[in-house]
Design an enzyme around this catalytic site. Structure first.
Site, PDB file in Angstrom:
ATOM      1  CD  GLU A 115      36.067 -25.004  37.893  1.00 34.12           C
ATOM      2  OE1 GLU A 115      35.500 -26.061  37.518  1.00 34.12           O
ATOM      3  OE2 GLU A 115      35.647 -24.325  38.845  1.00 34.12           O
ATOM      4  CG  HIS A 129      39.448 -22.244  49.038  1.00 35.74           C
ATOM      5  ND1 HIS A 129      38.790 -23.439  49.144  1.00 35.74           N
ATOM      6  CD2 HIS A 129      38.561 -21.394  48.455  1.00 35.74           C
ATOM      7  CE1 HIS A 129      37.565 -23.313  48.656  1.00 35.74           C
ATOM      8  NE2 HIS A 129      37.400 -22.093  48.239  1.00 35.74           N
TER       9      HIS A 129
END
Lengths: 325, 363
Positions: free
Chosen positions: A60, A129
């Site tokens: 990321e 999530h």
């Protein structure tokens, strides 16, 4: 006017902008051949090739760090974090460089880029999530935070985000990805960043919400409105910089305000809105400003998420409490 | 089934000019006399400004800074090897290269005295040079992204980025090498191994025998050079640039040098290393050997050295005068650069700040 889901509407915006401007590219994990795990970048690989729909290595910080370099060198990258829960690994690059480059060099170097990330609960997903961390990104000056609430404004805000000369975190409420469709005009529609939208006009109560909380909030507002109450509903659309004028003007008129937030209660966007109301229109208030929010616990696994995220019934009760105060 | 060796690797070390100024004629780059003199002048110029800044800092005339003394060779050689269209993506110990690329001395002084204006370079200089990177290693990824952009646009140019030995422990270093390698992006990674990350010596930073070999894991060609030998630096960087221009991807160069001074002026190295250790490296520093090399070529002598030093000191004097004579910049400028276009909520704070400043100055 085609009826599109939010996934299709964002996909449309990306396609339109990549066709219009060859500096624009998408990048991230699985965004190319696979079209993204939510299919937001579906078809871009076929249409624009692998050099403009880049399947990156799994890192990321690497995705944002290289996007910063691309942006400084004249490209307009739209980077995807597969889930916002993985985006914390890029915060160093976001805080340290993307949001600072303009100020650091007084405009000599800039980072016109978009970081897209699905956020929020309600889709029965694994740990990490389901969080709603817009306040985290909103706390860094120099970056914008945008959250659409439906297909139509998602498309119009995405076009604006890509064209914006500054870095934008574009948080996509994944609960709303496919749960409803809206007419999305075939002609180009761009919404300005930094401006909230008044979804319903009213005189008795101001309600502020954003992202996935707009749907249950609309439900609650309409239910209460049936009892003869006039409610003004504001959809923030841009979290930062925050359009306090629209909120404060409304509260000045109604004297009452409820803020609905999916994120944990403390140190969040709702708290900031209350502070701004205090700064500008405190003396017009007829009731304390209420926050209907998630709780200050670690986001629970999905077995518990139904009651953790404020449901329409809880919002409805909250609106009545504030009206009756 | 017998076990098999799938791959074997080697790491090359390059030195052209040893610490006594002795030249390996075979390896000497084909550089015009003028370029050699420019290279030397560039290194001495950085040394003069660096040493002056140390004094200015001690006198409270600038803020904290990280000296570059002893590390002039890698970045100055890079700047000589680079074209105008290459990107210079530095960390914070590349004063030689930055000045060589055209950064005005006053910019360096403004930066270290706490003014963003120091980062605003003349257009033709700032066009392809990024500002100093304080958070260790983050700039490495920017170089990989810039390299990608250059490749996508079909430009015959490269990004040259610098980091220290400590940065090679950061994730961004590894991600940068990996992304650039996967993309075969035109990037030259230069790790100035000055053997210290503040107080952490090289052997506590990594168990790898060399930093260069970290490129091998990513499929990035690599080499270790004597980082105090400007000729070796030049040769390796030039080769890496040519490889990048040919579309053959990135290179990692480890330049072994030594941080002769403190990490920053806020650091006291006597806490963790001895003067004897430092003295060993003062014998190997980059200027003396290059001066010997130039003398052996008949390009240099004591009189020229004296004249150069005098000229550069005068230049630094003038820059310091100009820096100190510049009136303070407007305090509210940061409000103009949050975004390209300001927002009502920011403008409101701006006006509030201006009013507070006025009130405080009237008080």
């Amino acid at each position: 006017m085609p009826k599109l889901t939010m996934v299709q509407a964002i996909n449309l915006a990306l396609k339109e902008e990549m066709a219009r401007d060859d500096r624009v590219l998408v990048m991230g994990e699985d965004v190319g051949v696979d079209g993204g795990v939510f299919r937001v970048t579906d078809g871009l690989h076929e249409e624009f090739g692998e050099s403009r729909s880049i399947d990156t290595p799994l890192a990321e910080s690497g995705i944002l760090g290289t996007a910063i370099g691309m942006a400084m060198a004249g490209l307009r990258p739209v980077a995807e974090m597969q889930f916002s829960g993985f985006s914390y690994l890029m915060i160093g690059q976001w805080e340290g460089n993307a949001t600072r480059m303009r100020s650091r060099t007084q405009g000599q170097h800039t980072c016109p880029l978009v970081v897209r990330m699905p956020y929020g609960g309600g889709v029965r997903a694994l740990e990490h999530h389901s969080e709603s961390r817009e306040a985290t990104y909103a706390h860094f000056p120099g970056g914008k935070v945008v959250i659409p609430s439906g297909p139509r404004n998602a498309r119009a805000l995405m076009l604006a985000a890509i064209r914006d000369p500054d870095p934008v975190v574009f948080m996509e409420p994944k609960h709303s990805y496919r749960s409803f469709r809206e007419d999305v005009p075939e002609t180009e529609e761009v919404l300005p960043l930094g401006q909230a939208h008044v979804e319903r006009e009213g005189d008795d109560l101001t309600v502020v919400a954003w992202g996935a909380m707009m749907r249950p909030t609309i439900k609650a507002v309409d239910a209460v409105a049936k009892t003869g109450v006039s409610i003004e509903l504001i959809d923030l659309l841009t979290i930062s910089p925050l359009d306090s004028d629209t909120i404060c003007r409304s509260v000045q008129k109604t004297g009452r305000c409820v803020i609905v937030q999916e994120a944990p209660r403390s140190f969040g966007v709702a708290s900031e809105i209350i502070a701004r109301i205090n700064d500008e229109v405190l003396l017009y208030l007829e009731a304390p400003v209420k926050r209907l929010t998630g709780y200050d616990v670690v986001t629970p696994y999905f077995g518990r998420e139904k009651s953790y995220i404020p449901p329409a019934a809880r919002i409805e009760n909250g609106l009545r409490e504030t009206l009756d105060f | 089934m017998p076990r098999k060796t799938l791959a074997e690797f080697k790491v090359e070390h390059l030195q052209v000019l040893d610490e006594n100024g002795k030249l390996d004629k075979e390896l000497e780059p084909d550089l015009a006399d003028g370029d050699l003199l420019r290279l030397y002048r560039g290194m001495v110029r950085a040394r003069e400004l660096d040493q002056r800044m140390l004094k200015l800092q001690r006198q409270g005339r600038i803020g904290t800074f990280g000296p570059c003394t002893g590390q002039e060779a890698p970045s100055t050689a890079a700047a000589l090897a680079m074209q105008d269209d290459d990107w210079f993506v530095g960390a914070f110990r590349e004063l030689g290269g930055r000045l060589f690329r055209g950064e005005p001395l006053t910019n360096t002084l403004f930066y270290y005295n706490g003014w963003e204006e120091g980062n605003v370079l003349p257009k033709e200089v700032g066009r392809r040079m990024t500002p100093l990177a304080v958070v260790v290693g983050t700039q490495i990824l920017h170089a990989a992204g810039i390299g990608y952009a250059l490749k996508l646009k079909g430009e015959k140019a490269a990004a040259v980025t610098f980091c220290g030995d400590g940065a090679t422990s950061e994730g961004d270093f590894h991600e940068g090498l990996n992304f650039a390698a996967v993309w075969q992006a035109p990037v030259v990674f230069i790790s100035q191994n000055n053997q210290w990350a503040i107080s952490i010596p090289r052997e506590k930073q990594t168990r790898s025998e060399t930093i260069a070999q970290k490129g091998i894991a990513y499929g990035v060609p690599c080499i270790q050079v004597d980082g105090n030998d400007a000729l070796a630096c030049y040769v390796a960087i030039k080769e890496a640039l040519e490889r990048a221009y040919r579309g053959e991807g990135p290179t990692l160069i480890e330049a072994v040098t030594y941080r002769l001074m403190m990490h920053t002026t806020a650091d006291d190295p006597t806490k963790y290393r001895t003067k004897d250790q430092e003295d060993v490296w003062w014998q190997k520093e980059p200027l003396i050997r290059f001066q010997k090399y130039l003398s052996a070529k008949g390009l240099w002598d004591d009189a020229k050295e004296e004249a150069l030093r005098e000229e550069l000191r005068a230049e630094v004097d003038t820059a310091v005068k100009e820096f100190e004579a510049t009136a303070p910049w407007p305090l509210d400028r940061p409000f103009d650069h949050v975004f390209a276009e300001t927002h009502p909520s920011i403008e409101k704070q701006h006006q509030e700040y201006l009013a507070a400043l006025k009130e405080e100055s009237d008080a």
